[in-house]
Design a protein around this motif. Structure first.
Motif, short mmCIF file in Angstrom:
data_model
loop_
_atom_site.label_atom_id
_atom_site.label_comp_id
_atom_site.label_asym_id
_atom_site.label_seq_id
_atom_site.Cartn_x
_atom_site.Cartn_y
_atom_site.Cartn_z
N LYS A 143 0.76 -1.19 0.15
CA LYS A 143 0.08 -0.02 -0.22
C LYS A 143 0.83 1.24 -0.03
CE LYS A 143 -1.48 -1.67 3.86
NZ LYS A 143 -1.22 -3.12 3.61
N THR B 254 -3.60 -4.40 -2.80
CA THR B 254 -3.32 -3.49 -1.65
C THR B 254 -4.36 -3.04 -0.86
OG1 THR B 254 -3.73 -1.53 -3.39
CG2 THR B 254 -1.53 -2.04 -3.15
N VAL B 255 -5.67 -3.07 -1.46
CA VAL B 255 -6.79 -2.94 -0.77
C VAL B 255 -7.85 -4.03 -0.50
CG1 VAL B 255 -8.98 -1.46 -0.67
CG2 VAL B 255 -6.81 -0.49 -1.81
N LEU C 235 -11.95 -2.10 6.14
CA LEU C 235 -10.77 -2.24 5.52
C LEU C 235 -9.58 -3.08 6.25
CD1 LEU C 235 -10.72 0.85 3.33
CD2 LEU C 235 -11.12 -1.24 2.40
N LYS D 209 -5.32 2.80 2.66
CA LYS D 209 -6.36 2.06 1.59
C LYS D 209 -7.37 3.12 1.28
CE LYS D 209 -5.42 -2.44 3.68
NZ LYS D 209 -6.01 -3.27 4.73
#
Lengths: 162, 336
Positions: free
Chosen positions: B127, B153-154, B180, B227
């Motif tokens: 991230k 990444t998310v 998240l 995120k």
């Protein structure tokens, strides 16, 4: 004039009668009562009635406020006259020590604290307070600003609704 | 179907790297049969050196060695550092899977930049580089003609960026919000279900390997904030970085607050609100789609046409996250 009023009532015996009283007191002629019982508290109720004029409606509203009845919407001749929202928030901090009455008074300048629930583990520890606040749709921004200001000043953690 | 050979370099062989290698070993033939690709890992880089083998590394063997902290015993172990590998070994796709450092974005930021400069596509689960220099990296990728993809990444396994790209093309996205971070969700769920303090819930999360030894990155909302930046830039077309996000973590949430919320038919969740660039604990109605338990992540994308789409799934885990890495890899191969 034809009025449709939406309100939220506590699910306890007698609350509907309590809510209808201001309408009959000020000459309103009730034509319908719709109860939406879906297990939620407050229960959503829609009342249809006829009143002579604006003055009568204002008196009904005033008395309903005195009866602490939670009005969510009023339609007059089918057009939106008044609409409210209830925001729920939690404050975490030394809320009681930091003048809880002053906190509520400040919130009441932008909205109306309709219920408050407090949990205090001990006098030294931080308390958690849940507030339900009724607010006119047009006043939400002002209310949010007031709440953020209080949190910053009194060092409360704010937990807002989604 | 004609098979196309694709060379991969993996930088960072932690939980996600090993998870990816295990899934690739398992799905290699499936990918060849269904997508016509022969994915071959030619280098795996760790902090102190790399395994390099142009013919392709035996993945089962390398995972076992790494699990035993004995990667150096590999017959193809070299002292080449990750940047040496990027500069000396030509690959089609570089997988940048090193841990995040939100302050500098390093070392991932340099790995991504150098790979793109050399025209190699990058797929990352890291991230920090995107949270720090999103627009610069996008520009670099565009100029180099190489792709930079970052679904992993998310939200770990959750398809969000590729969902928008492949299934919500006609929609305007109005807002994106959700859970998240699996660690925070686990801790808050534990506190609500068992009425235990944050310390107790966190300790259990650490014992189960859900939370890091130093959980501050998760608990203070930093991971969620990073995120939010990536989603804001990629789904809402913003141009923001981590410093633009207001972040409040869950460390001050009390058991009493959770109890009050429950009494009034709510739960408390750490919500990343992408439109408002805000991370904070929020009251979520008990019957709301974002009320998910344990380590699950959940994200609601509100659009003009499809309205609200909520995606729920594992937000972490090596194998689970590799699902998103493969989604990007296959997408890159198809677009070539």
């Amino acid at each position: 004039m034809k009025v449709d009023m939406k309100l939220g009532l506590k699910d306890v015996p007698g609350s509907l009668l309590w809510a209808l009283e201001p309408i009959s007191l000020h000459g309103g002629n009730i034509v319908s009562v719709l109860h939406s019982r879906n297990g939620k508290d407050p229960v959503s109720v829609q009342i249809g009635f006829r009143v002579k004029d604006q003055k009568s409606l204002d008196l009904i509203k005033k008395d309903m406020k005195k009866h602490t009845i939670h009005l969510t919407e009023i339609l007059v001749e089918g057009r939106k006259y008044y609409s409210k929202k209830t925001l729920s928030i939690i404050f975490i901090g030394h809320i009681i020590d930091k003048d809880v009455l002053e906190t509520i008074d400040r919130i009441n300048e932008a909205g109306l604290v309709s219920s408050i629930d407090v949990l205090m583990p001990s006098p030294e520890e931080k308390s958690s307070v849940m507030l339900n606040i009724d607010v006119d749709n047009g006043n939400i921004k002002r209310l949010n600003k007031t709440i953020l200001g209080i949190c910053k000043e009194k060092q409360f953690l704010l937990i807002r609704s989604l | 179907m004609k098979t196309k050979e694709i060379n991969l370099v993996i930088i960072g062989f932690g939980v996600i790297g090993k998870g990816f290698a295990e899934v690739l070993a398992d799905k290699h033939d499936f990918l060849r049969a269904n997508y016509g690709v022969d994915l071959k890992v030619t280098a795996i880089c760790e902090r102190d050196g790399s395994v390099v083998c142009k013919k392709g590394i035996d993945l089962d063997n390398v995972v076992e060695l790494s699990l035993n902290n004995n990667l150096k015993a590999h017959e193809n172990w070299t002292t080449l550092k990750s940047l040496d590998v990027i500069n000396k070994i030509r690959s089609d796709i570089v997988l940048e899977l090193t841990p995040s450092n939100i302050e500098t974005g390093q070392p991932g930021l340099t790995h991504i930049k150098e790979s793109l400069k050399r025209g190699m596509c990058v797929v990352t689960s890291n991230k920090a580089p995107l949270a720090v220099e999103f627009s610069q990296l996008q520009k670099l990728a565009k100029n180099s003609g190489a792709e930079l993809r970052y679904e992993a990444t998310v939200g770990g396994a959750l398809p969000l960026i590729n969902l928008r790209k492949h299934a919500l093309q006609v929609n305007n996205i109005n807002s994106v919000q959700g859970i998240l971070n699996g660690t925070c969700n686990y801790v808050l769920t534990k506190m609500a279900d068992e009425y235990v303090s944050m310390d107790v819930a966190l300790k259990e999360a650490q014992n189960l390997g859900i939370a890091e030894a130093d959980p501050s990155y998760d608990i203070n909302g930093i991971d969620t904030g990073a995120k939010v930046v990536i989603l804001a830039n990629s789904l809402l077309g913003m141009d923001v970085s981590f410093k633009d996000v207001a972040v409040t973590g869950i460390s001050d949430v009390t058991t009493e607050a959770i109890e009050l919320a429950r009494k009034h038919n709510h739960v408390i969740k750490l919500i990343g609100d992408v439109e408002r660039l805000d991370v904070s604990p929020r009251l979520v109605p008990i019957n709301h789609p974002l009320n998910v338990s344990g380590t699950l992540n959940a994200v609601t994308i509100s659009t003009d046409i499809a309205r609200d789409i909520t995606v729920i799934g594992p937000g972490a885990g090596g194998k689970e996250t590799s699902s998103s890495l493969f989604s990007d890899i296959i997408d890159i191969i198809r677009s070539k």
